[in-house]
Design a protein around this motif. Structure first.
Motif, mmCIF file in Angstrom:
data_model
loop_
_atom_site.group_PDB
_atom_site.id
_atom_site.type_symbol
_atom_site.label_atom_id
_atom_site.label_comp_id
_atom_site.label_asym_id
_atom_site.label_seq_id
_atom_site.Cartn_x
_atom_site.Cartn_y
_atom_site.Cartn_z
ATOM 1 N N ARG B 313 118.120 11.353 82.076
ATOM 2 C CA ARG B 313 119.070 10.711 81.157
ATOM 3 C C ARG B 313 118.833 11.115 79.705
ATOM 4 N NH1 ARG B 313 118.240 5.632 83.989
ATOM 5 N NH2 ARG B 313 117.136 4.736 82.217
ATOM 6 N N CYS B 314 117.672 11.699 79.442
ATOM 7 C CA CYS B 314 117.250 11.977 78.061
ATOM 8 C C CYS B 314 118.283 12.813 77.311
ATOM 9 C CB CYS B 314 115.905 12.698 78.073
ATOM 10 S SG CYS B 314 115.350 13.202 76.447
ATOM 11 N N ILE B 315 118.550 12.406 76.065
ATOM 12 C CA ILE B 315 119.473 13.173 75.220
ATOM 13 C C ILE B 315 118.718 13.884 74.106
ATOM 14 C CG2 ILE B 315 121.523 11.802 75.758
ATOM 15 C CD1 ILE B 315 121.014 10.256 73.115
ATOM 16 N N ARG B 316 117.396 13.962 74.218
ATOM 17 C CA ARG B 316 116.558 14.704 73.263
ATOM 18 C C ARG B 316 116.788 14.268 71.816
ATOM 19 N NH1 ARG B 316 115.142 15.840 77.795
ATOM 20 N NH2 ARG B 316 114.717 17.930 78.638
ATOM 21 N N CYS B 317 116.762 12.950 71.614
ATOM 22 C CA CYS B 317 116.965 12.452 70.264
ATOM 23 C C CYS B 317 115.669 12.425 69.470
ATOM 24 C CB CYS B 317 117.574 11.048 70.301
ATOM 25 S SG CYS B 317 116.417 9.795 70.857
ATOM 26 N N GLY B 318 114.547 12.375 70.184
ATOM 27 C CA GLY B 318 113.253 12.384 69.505
ATOM 28 C C GLY B 318 112.744 11.012 69.094
ATOM 29 N N ALA B 319 113.522 9.955 69.332
ATOM 30 C CA ALA B 319 113.100 8.624 68.871
ATOM 31 C C ALA B 319 111.766 8.211 69.496
ATOM 32 C CB ALA B 319 114.164 7.584 69.194
ATOM 33 N N CYS B 320 111.570 8.554 70.768
ATOM 34 C CA CYS B 320 110.330 8.123 71.424
ATOM 35 C C CYS B 320 109.112 8.733 70.748
ATOM 36 C CB CYS B 320 110.351 8.433 72.916
ATOM 37 S SG CYS B 320 110.643 10.164 73.314
ATOM 38 N N MET B 321 109.187 10.025 70.391
ATOM 39 C CA MET B 321 108.034 10.616 69.711
ATOM 40 C C MET B 321 107.910 10.132 68.273
ATOM 41 S SD MET B 321 109.377 14.535 70.017
ATOM 42 C CE MET B 321 110.047 14.187 71.650
ATOM 43 N N PRO B 342 106.246 10.970 74.246
ATOM 44 C CA PRO B 342 106.403 10.186 75.476
ATOM 45 C C PRO B 342 107.338 10.839 76.500
ATOM 46 C CG PRO B 342 106.453 8.756 73.574
ATOM 47 C CD PRO B 342 106.441 10.150 73.030
ATOM 48 N N ILE B 343 108.449 11.389 76.042
ATOM 49 C CA ILE B 343 109.337 12.022 77.014
ATOM 50 C C ILE B 343 108.653 13.251 77.612
ATOM 51 C CG2 ILE B 343 110.637 13.214 75.185
ATOM 52 C CD1 ILE B 343 111.944 12.228 78.683
ATOM 53 N N GLY B 344 107.850 13.936 76.834
ATOM 54 C CA GLY B 344 107.076 15.050 77.385
ATOM 55 C C GLY B 344 106.110 14.566 78.457
ATOM 56 N N VAL B 373 112.572 1.935 71.881
ATOM 57 C CA VAL B 373 113.552 2.619 71.028
ATOM 58 C C VAL B 373 114.435 3.611 71.774
ATOM 59 C CG1 VAL B 373 112.182 2.385 68.923
ATOM 60 C CG2 VAL B 373 111.911 4.440 70.335
ATOM 61 N N CYS B 374 114.091 3.964 72.999
ATOM 62 C CA CYS B 374 114.851 5.007 73.693
ATOM 63 C C CYS B 374 116.310 4.575 73.883
ATOM 64 C CB CYS B 374 114.245 5.312 75.059
ATOM 65 S SG CYS B 374 115.281 6.453 76.011
ATOM 66 N N PRO B 375 117.249 5.318 73.305
ATOM 67 C CA PRO B 375 118.651 4.899 73.395
ATOM 68 C C PRO B 375 119.163 4.913 74.831
ATOM 69 C CG PRO B 375 118.506 7.131 72.522
ATOM 70 C CD PRO B 375 117.109 6.595 72.573
ATOM 71 N N MET B 376 118.542 5.730 75.693
ATOM 72 C CA MET B 376 119.012 5.847 77.066
ATOM 73 C C MET B 376 118.240 4.920 78.003
ATOM 74 S SD MET B 376 121.417 7.887 76.465
ATOM 75 C CE MET B 376 122.030 8.269 78.084
ATOM 76 N N ARG B 377 117.427 4.054 77.427
ATOM 77 C CA ARG B 377 116.642 3.076 78.187
ATOM 78 C C ARG B 377 115.852 3.733 79.319
ATOM 79 N NH1 ARG B 377 117.731 -1.676 75.892
ATOM 80 N NH2 ARG B 377 119.869 -2.399 75.593
ATOM 81 N N ILE B 378 115.186 4.813 79.008
ATOM 82 C CA ILE B 378 114.340 5.460 80.009
ATOM 83 C C ILE B 378 113.015 4.703 80.060
ATOM 84 C CG2 ILE B 378 113.190 7.622 80.656
ATOM 85 C CD1 ILE B 378 115.403 9.076 79.088
ATOM 86 N N PRO B 379 112.597 4.241 81.227
ATOM 87 C CA PRO B 379 111.347 3.472 81.303
ATOM 88 C C PRO B 379 110.139 4.417 81.242
ATOM 89 C CG PRO B 379 112.322 3.666 83.484
ATOM 90 C CD PRO B 379 113.264 4.365 82.535
ATOM 91 N N LEU B 380 109.864 4.900 80.051
ATOM 92 C CA LEU B 380 108.866 5.967 79.908
ATOM 93 C C LEU B 380 107.469 5.562 80.403
ATOM 94 C CD1 LEU B 380 110.410 7.060 76.563
ATOM 95 C CD2 LEU B 380 110.173 8.603 78.524
ATOM 96 N N PRO B 381 106.963 4.367 80.032
ATOM 97 C CA PRO B 381 105.633 4.007 80.542
ATOM 98 C C PRO B 381 105.600 3.926 82.075
ATOM 99 C CG PRO B 381 106.232 2.601 78.692
ATOM 100 C CD PRO B 381 107.455 3.391 79.049
HETATM 101 S S1 SF4 Z 1 113.935 8.412 72.974
HETATM 102 FE FE1 SF4 Z 1 114.778 8.602 75.047
HETATM 103 S S2 SF4 Z 1 116.576 9.898 74.820
HETATM 104 FE FE2 SF4 Z 1 115.392 10.136 72.939
HETATM 105 S S3 SF4 Z 1 114.050 11.923 73.315
HETATM 106 FE FE3 SF4 Z 1 112.881 10.137 73.912
HETATM 107 S S4 SF4 Z 1 113.291 9.861 76.095
HETATM 108 FE FE4 SF4 Z 1 114.857 11.246 75.297
#
Ligand code: SF4
Lengths: 265, 479
Positions: B313-321, B342-344, B373-381
């Motif tokens: 679902r990631c849109i590569r916005c960078g918010a997670c990092m 985190p997305i990495g 903060v992930c806009p796509m609500r990816i459960p990263l942890p």
């Molecule tokens: S915050 Fe979510 S959508 Fe944005 S880069 Fe990270 S994982 Fe992808």
């Protein structure tokens, strides 16, 4: 599965099981006694199930799911049957409340019990405010400026933010000064701080710096594990800031030396 | 791109000791965090939009084949071509083939993380082409022969001093005494250098932030306008993108775009949002003569349908990092692959293998700020935890760690023995803690005490003291 805890009537006090956590048990028993005092003042009948050990996070966070499940079952067995389970830690509280249903939920025998215990489990301060309706604590003589670190699991998994601040605000002469990035992790992270000590060290360096910048005499939090980390860095860097669990201040137990320092150091 | 994620520990240590990097990382707070917070606060429906975008992308992933085929048909209808690439190698082959067929020698390129992932530049350069990055950050790291350290700000690890030095070294035709202290001077110089390239290139390569199935369009967002010059001036436009970027309609694209810029840079919308549909039509003022879309899989379809599918679902916005305290401590290069943070940690093990990437999902305190903060609500942890469990069952972590946890769990399941052992240890350490109540060093705790003191236990454990307290209460007849 929704489980409604028994209705509370004034005649029958709430029967609360205290899950003291392995970190409090080992490092900071004072927090356990502070919790008992606060709960009893709020009209609860406190019991301490004697076979309790740990919530299982070390195994769960290391990827050893089988061991985490085994430990979780022991906790569920020891704590099933009480009106409430109260934990003086957002992290261990969230482990039971949020993660046990994920670990045991599919198990036909343990699932229902795990859900029951999970739904009755609360972090201490939010239990006092949100369940017992406590909105102030007695003036017990702690004054001065304090700052509060929001532990990650408590904040993000248990919704704890205003509850401790509200009770602290009821203490006359106590001023709460927010640190920059109070919601940013201190770098403890359980096994993380052992596996990646340099990264963890850098995170707590920043945390100690922002705490010192407030000029507060005392830093408080709801998790002793964060506080061990923070206190250790504050003393290493030579900052004279006392570190204490928020329950110690709320229960008026600040005559005990702070975490990792001599009294009055 | 060759991953170096296995060296995460060493590289993170070097990163923490690197003062230039540490200074550059301080820009994250004002530059990204505060701007995002402000933008989010101004959009009351932000949380609802997140839900909508999550559901939308879940729907697409469940019907990915349908939407990709629809997209392909529409691209063809508008006069473009779609090239399917299973692997990085196939993707590079496709791009190189188009360039060679056109007899191209100079290629301009907008920022594309997929192009970084497949190692496109080195492949084109090895075949004798000149590739010029036109995004300022990418241009800078190209001059320095580095990989990006952040997915939306590739040169985030640098301060303007290093950038000025790189320009001095590369632009030898300009006077050596020119002032380059101001950001403005740097961007002006980059613009001057790039302008000639935009005009001379035969092929322009861009990535895509989104693909729209209903129209066969590709969408890019930029703040520099370099993407438009890259794709409109040369005769051939190649879009290098991946299969997870497709959405059904233009309306859906706008849902995601409303989240993207706010989450990334705190803008309501990026300065340029460009929708490209096919090559130039008769009567169009400008646009390329050929329009190609290289659709890269490179491992994504094996993630689809599995326990870590949510990463797609990631849109590569960078918010997670931008909100990750680990990223803030070590920067992007330590992660050793094109997608850091985190997305990495959630994505890379599925892309480059858990053997290579096993540190990444472990190097997290599970603070949960990324998911927040992930806009796509990816459960990263949750996905990182999945990888930790895989590491454990596949025995990829050190034996010492495994035995340590095993021994702990064995003891934790024997309360009497556990309480006896911890009781003894707490009393001993309580005594050794002395008047100062802490340890500067302790055997077996060297990692901890290298950076901080270890507070001493108070002495007797709570449970030991409570047993005494209960007896006292029983004697006193108290409750
Ligand atoms: S915050 Fe979510 S959508 Fe944005 S880069 Fe990270 S994982 Fe992808």
């Amino acid at each position: 599965m929704v489980d409604t805890p028994p209705q509370h009537s004034p005649e029958a006090p709430r029967r609360v099981a205290l899950f003291v956590t392995c970190v409090v048990d080992f490092f900071r028993p004072t927090v356990g006694f502070a919790a008992v005092r606060l709960l009893e003042r709020a009209g609860c009948k406190v019991e301490v199930p004697p076979t309790q050990v740990c919530c299982g996070q070390p195994a769960y966070n290391s990827g050893d799911r089988a061991a985490a499940i085994a430990v979780a079952k022991d906790v569920v067995a020891a704590f099933d049957g009480y009106d409430h389970v109260v934990v003086p830690s957002g992290s261990c509280g969230a482990m039971i409340r949020v993660h046990y249903p994920k670990l045991l939920g599919d198990d036909p025998d343990w699932g229902p019990r795990a859900h029951r215990v999970a739904s009755r489990t609360h972090e201490l301060v939010s239990f006092l405010t949100d369940v017992c309706g406590v909105d102030s604590v007695a003036d017990l003589g702690t004054a001065g400026t304090v700052t509060y670190h929001d532990g990650c699991s408590g904040l993000r998994e248990m919704g704890i933010k205003q509850q401790p601040r509200k009770l602290l605000a009821s203490i006359p002469g106590l001023e709460l000064k927010d640190m920059l990035d109070a919601e940013v992790c201190c770098g403890f992270g359980g096994t993380f701080c052992v596996k990646y000590p340099d990264i963890s060290g850098e995170m707590v360096r920043k945390k100690a710096e922002t705490i010192a910048q407030t000029g507060a005499a005392m830093v408080l939090a709801g998790d002793v594990s964060c506080l061990l980390n923070i206190a250790g860095k504050l003393s290493r860097e030579g900052h004279k800031v006392e570190a204490r669990h928020v329950a110690e201040v709320l229960a008026g137990m600040t005559d005990v030396p702070p975490i990792g320092a001599a009294k009055g150091e | 791109m060759q991953p170096t994620s296995a060296a995460f520990k060493q590289r993170s240590r070097q990163a923490i000791a690197n003062p230039v990097l540490q200074k550059a990382l301080q820009n994250i707070r004002p530059g990204f965090q505060q701007k995002r917070a402000k933008a989010v606060a101004q959009l009351p429906e932000f949380e609802a939009l997140r839900d909508e975008a999550r559901d939308l992308k879940n729907h697409v992933l469940a019907h990915l084949d349908v939407y990709l085929q629809r997209f392909e048909a529409k691209v063809q209808e508008s006069g473009g071509q779609v090239h399917w690439a299973r692997t990085a190698g196939e993707a590079c082959d496709a791009v190189l083939g188009i360039c060679q067929a056109a007899g191209a020698t100079l290629v301009t390129k907008g920022k594309s993380m997929v192009a970084e992932e497949i190692g496109l530049n080195s492949r084109l350069e090895a075949a004798g082409l000149t590739v010029v990055e036109t995004d300022l950050g990418e241009y800078i790291i190209q001059l320095r022969h580095e990989m990006p350290s952040h997915i939306i700000a590739p040169a985030l690890h640098l301060t303007k001093t290093e950038i000025a030095a790189a320009f001095m070294q590369a632009h030898v035709d300009l006077p050596a005494d020119r002032p380059l202290d101001e950001p403005r001077a740097l961007t002006d110089e980059a613009r001057l250098m790039l302008r000639q390239k935009f005009l001379g290139a035969q092929v322009g390569i861009t990535g895509a932030n989104l693909l729209i199935a209903e129209t066969g369009s590709t969408v890019i967002v930029t703040n520099e306008g370099n993407g438009d010059l890259t794709q409109n001036l040369p005769g051939i436009h190649i879009v290098v993108t991946s299969i997870d970027k497709v959405v059904p309609t233009l309306e859906d694209a706008s849902t995601i775009l409303r989240l993207l810029a706010r989450s990334a840079t705190g803008q309501e919308f990026s300065a340029y949002t460009t929708v490209s549909t096919g090559p130039k039509r008769r009567g169009d003022m400008d646009g390329p003569d050929e329009f190609h879309v290289v659709l890269v899989d490179n491992g994504r379809s094996s993630i689809l349908g599995g326990p870590t599918q949510d990463v797609l679902r990631c849109i590569r916005c960078g918010a997670c990092m931008n909100h990750c305290p680990v990223y803030a401590a070590v920067g992007g290069h330590a992660y050793g692959w094109v997608v850091p943070g985190p997305i990495g940690a959630a994505l890379d093990p599925g892309m480059i293998g858990l053997e290579e990437a096993r540190h990444l999902p472990h190097a997290s305190s599970f603070c949960g700020r990324c998911e927040e903060v992930c806009p796509m609500r990816i459960p990263l942890p949750k996905i990182m935890r999945y990888w930790r469990e895989q590491t454990f069952t596949r025995k990829l972590d050190p034996a010492s760690a495994r035995y340590g946890i095993g021994a702990w769990a064995w003891l934790a399941r024997r309360p009497r023995l556990y309480h006896w052992t911890t009781g003894l240890a707490a009393r001993t350490l309580g005594l050794l803690g002395g008047r100062r109540r802490r340890f500067k060093w302790l055997p077996m705790a060297g990692g901890w005490t290298a950076h901080r003191d270890l507070p001493a236990p108070e002495g007797r454990t709570f449970l030991a003291q409570w047993r005494a307290e209960e007896k006292r209460r029983a004697r006193a007849g108290a409750p």
